[in-house]
Design an enzyme around this catalytic site. Structure first.
Site, short mmCIF file in Angstrom:
data_model
loop_
_atom_site.label_atom_id
_atom_site.label_comp_id
_atom_site.label_asym_id
_atom_site.label_seq_id
_atom_site.Cartn_x
_atom_site.Cartn_y
_atom_site.Cartn_z
N TYR A 1 14.34 -2.49 16.41
CA TYR A 1 14.11 -2.44 15.13
C TYR A 1 15.38 -3.10 14.38
O TYR A 1 15.21 -4.05 13.38
CB TYR A 1 14.04 -0.98 14.29
CG TYR A 1 14.20 -1.00 12.74
CD1 TYR A 1 12.75 -1.49 12.41
CD2 TYR A 1 14.93 -0.44 12.03
CE1 TYR A 1 12.63 -1.58 11.01
CE2 TYR A 1 14.90 -0.72 10.79
CZ TYR A 1 13.74 -1.02 10.06
OH TYR A 1 13.64 -1.14 8.75
N ARG B 1 -4.68 -1.26 4.94
CA ARG B 1 -5.33 -0.39 4.26
C ARG B 1 -6.06 -0.81 2.92
O ARG B 1 -5.60 -0.74 2.26
CB ARG B 1 -4.52 1.06 4.12
CG ARG B 1 -4.10 1.49 5.67
CD ARG B 1 -3.17 2.63 5.45
NE ARG B 1 -1.70 2.37 4.94
CZ ARG B 1 -0.72 2.98 5.03
NH1 ARG B 1 -0.89 4.20 5.00
NH2 ARG B 1 0.50 2.38 4.48
N PHE C 1 8.21 5.18 5.75
CA PHE C 1 8.75 4.48 6.84
C PHE C 1 9.11 5.63 8.09
O PHE C 1 8.58 5.16 9.31
CB PHE C 1 10.27 4.17 6.37
CG PHE C 1 11.01 3.42 7.36
CD1 PHE C 1 10.88 1.95 7.71
CD2 PHE C 1 12.13 4.07 8.00
CE1 PHE C 1 11.71 1.69 8.53
CE2 PHE C 1 12.82 3.66 9.02
CZ PHE C 1 12.83 2.11 9.29
N VAL D 1 -0.33 -8.91 9.08
CA VAL D 1 0.73 -9.92 8.85
C VAL D 1 0.86 -10.53 10.42
O VAL D 1 1.24 -11.67 10.29
CB VAL D 1 1.75 -9.47 8.18
CG1 VAL D 1 1.75 -9.50 6.78
CG2 VAL D 1 2.67 -8.55 8.62
N THR E 1 1.00 -1.27 0.07
CA THR E 1 -0.12 -0.14 -0.01
C THR E 1 0.92 1.38 0.00
O THR E 1 0.20 2.42 -0.09
CB THR E 1 -0.85 0.17 1.25
OG1 THR E 1 0.10 -0.09 2.36
CG2 THR E 1 -1.85 -0.90 1.20
N LYS F 1 15.43 -6.66 12.29
CA LYS F 1 16.16 -6.84 10.95
C LYS F 1 17.18 -7.72 10.74
O LYS F 1 17.56 -8.28 9.91
CB LYS F 1 16.28 -5.58 10.29
CG LYS F 1 15.14 -4.74 9.85
CD LYS F 1 14.48 -5.40 8.86
CE LYS F 1 13.30 -4.61 8.37
NZ LYS F 1 12.47 -5.43 7.45
N PRO G 1 18.37 -2.53 1.94
CA PRO G 1 18.30 -0.95 1.67
C PRO G 1 18.99 -0.16 2.75
O PRO G 1 18.53 -0.38 3.93
CB PRO G 1 16.90 -0.59 1.29
CG PRO G 1 16.30 -1.84 1.28
CD PRO G 1 16.80 -2.79 1.98
P1 NDP Z 1 6.09 2.08 4.37
O1 NDP Z 1 5.73 2.86 5.64
O2 NDP Z 1 5.94 3.13 3.19
O3 NDP Z 1 5.44 0.88 3.87
C1 NDP Z 1 5.25 -0.15 4.75
C2 NDP Z 1 4.37 -1.16 4.30
O4 NDP Z 1 4.06 -2.22 5.05
C3 NDP Z 1 2.90 -0.64 4.05
O5 NDP Z 1 2.47 -0.92 2.75
C4 NDP Z 1 2.20 -1.06 5.14
O6 NDP Z 1 0.87 -1.28 4.64
C5 NDP Z 1 2.83 -2.49 5.56
N1 NDP Z 1 2.55 -2.68 6.88
C6 NDP Z 1 3.07 -2.46 7.92
N2 NDP Z 1 2.58 -3.27 8.95
C7 NDP Z 1 1.90 -4.16 8.58
C8 NDP Z 1 1.14 -5.06 9.10
N3 NDP Z 1 1.12 -5.06 10.52
N4 NDP Z 1 0.40 -5.99 8.23
C9 NDP Z 1 0.65 -5.80 7.16
N5 NDP Z 1 1.15 -4.95 6.28
C10 NDP Z 1 1.98 -3.97 7.31
O7 NDP Z 1 7.73 1.77 4.51
P2 NDP Z 1 8.95 1.02 3.42
O8 NDP Z 1 8.22 1.00 1.99
O9 NDP Z 1 10.03 1.91 3.43
O10 NDP Z 1 9.12 -0.23 4.06
C11 NDP Z 1 8.99 -1.60 3.40
C12 NDP Z 1 10.03 -2.42 4.01
O11 NDP Z 1 11.21 -1.89 3.77
C13 NDP Z 1 9.99 -2.84 5.54
O12 NDP Z 1 10.24 -4.02 5.81
C14 NDP Z 1 11.19 -1.72 6.21
O13 NDP Z 1 11.80 -2.26 7.40
C15 NDP Z 1 12.09 -1.89 5.00
N6 NDP Z 1 13.09 -0.96 4.78
C16 NDP Z 1 12.92 0.33 4.61
C17 NDP Z 1 13.95 1.16 4.45
C18 NDP Z 1 13.74 2.84 4.43
O14 NDP Z 1 14.61 3.56 4.33
N7 NDP Z 1 12.54 3.46 4.07
C19 NDP Z 1 15.34 0.87 4.39
C20 NDP Z 1 15.32 -0.49 4.58
C21 NDP Z 1 14.56 -1.44 4.86
P3 NDP Z 1 -0.48 -1.03 5.72
O15 NDP Z 1 -0.26 0.02 6.73
O16 NDP Z 1 -1.68 -0.77 4.66
O17 NDP Z 1 -0.63 -2.40 6.48
C1 8X3 Z 2 15.57 1.44 7.32
C2 8X3 Z 2 16.65 2.00 7.32
O1 8X3 Z 2 18.69 3.25 8.67
O2 8X3 Z 2 16.40 3.80 9.23
O3 8X3 Z 2 15.68 -0.02 7.71
O4 8X3 Z 2 16.87 1.76 9.70
S1 8X3 Z 2 17.09 2.51 8.95
#
Ligand code: NDP
Ligand code: 8X3
Length: 248
Positions: A148, A35, A185, A59, A11, A152, A178
């Site tokens: 956190y 959502r 995030f 999840v 989403t 990870k 990443p």
């Molecule tokens: P966003 O917050 O933009 O997206 C997170 C997604 O996870 C949303 O679609 C949300 O959907 C879903 N989500 C969160 N909690 C739940 C839940 N309990 N059940 C189902 N779905 C869930 O963040 P990112 O796109 O950045 O994050 C995606 C992944 O990348 C994560 O695992 C994050 O840890 C990882 N990551 C992100 C980085 C960054 O700097 N942004 C760097 C490294 C890793 P909804 O709310 O609709 O449920």
């Molecule tokens: C998301 C990147 O550096 O905020 O995993 O942990 S950081």
């Protein structure tokens, strides 16, 4: 026939960018998140390019995961375990237990619950591809990142374990880690404080979700004998979790 890809957390951010990119490349999609409204509009947008099934569930609630995924008609060829977030950024002595629980329940247990539902179908088919979205936080720990980072690091260990245990079954397991990607995030981490969230990405050029989507596409289109096992992707301005070349 087009491969079917299941993306959790489709989403926003990385999951949504990946859904958009793969739709245009002709992959069939199963998109999940909590959502419902966003899932409906994403389905409408992407149905122009490909078949899209959407499933609304949390999840971290195993009964919801089982109910949603046991009804799947098309077993996915590729599972992208992407759903996850950070909740809070505090020294361990100041940490909020509810935040800790969310991170461990969603990022670790949620990934396991979804994988448990999907792996048997891949074993029966004799192959598949699991992509776990880890993080640089799964490779190193940074101040106030404690739980956190632990979640990870757990994803990193689970990816290694999956690769070992599924080695006999022709299932590829890839871990993508990443650095800073500009998504929702930080807004989630800082509980809706948009200013604090935007400050994270100020003064340098962070990765965009599309950058990760393109790498995922590359990984899932390698020939069957090639598995990209473990990848770290950083913005050029980032050296590590604590060293970012910011020009503020
Ligand atoms: P966003 O917050 O933009 O997206 C997170 C997604 O996870 C949303 O679609 C949300 O959907 C879903 N989500 C969160 N909690 C739940 C839940 N309990 N059940 C189902 N779905 C869930 O963040 P990112 O796109 O950045 O994050 C995606 C992944 O990348 C994560 O695992 C994050 O840890 C990882 N990551 C992100 C980085 C960054 O700097 N942004 C760097 C490294 C890793 P909804 O709310 O609709 O449920
Ligand atoms: C998301 C990147 O550096 O905020 O995993 O942990 S950081």
């Amino acid at each position: 026939m087009a491969k079917t890809v299941l993306i959790t957390g489709a989403t926003s951010g990385i999951g949504l960018a990946t859904a958009r990119f793969l739709a245009k490349m002709g992959f069939s999609l199963i998109l999940t998140g909590r959502r419902d409204g966003r899932l409906s509009s994403i389905k409408k947008e992407l149905s122009e390019f490909t078949d899209v099934v959407t499933l609304t569930f949390d999840v971290s609630v195993q009964s919801e995961v089982i109910a949603a995924l046991s009804e799947l008609k098309n077993q996915p060829d590729v599972l992208i375990n992407n759903a996850g977030n950070a909740h809070g950024l505090s020294a361990i002595q100041d940490g909020d237990v509810t935040d800790w629980e969310k991170m461990l329940d969603i990022n670790v247990k949620g990934l396991l619950y979804v994988s448990k539902q999907i792996i048997p179908g891949m074993i029966t088919k004799g192959g598949g591809h699991i992509i776990n979205i880890g993080s640089i936080a799964g490779k190193e720990v940074y101040p106030n990142g404690n739980v956190y980072c632990a979640s990870k690091h757990a994803v990193d260990a689970i990816s290694q374990g999956m690769r070992m245990d599924l080695n006999k079954n022709g299932i590829r397991v890839s871990s993508i880690n990443p650095g800073l990607v500009h998504t929702e995030f930080s807004e989630v981490r800082f509980k809706g404080d948009k200013e604090k969230a935007e400050n994270v990405y100020k003064g340098f050029k962070p990765l965009l979700p599309q950058d990760i989507a393109e790498v995922i596409h590359f990984i899932i289109t390698r020939p069957a004998h090639v598995n990209i096992a473990d990848l770290m992707i950083l913005p050029t301005d980032q050296d590590s979790s604590t060293i970012v070349n910011k020009n503020l």
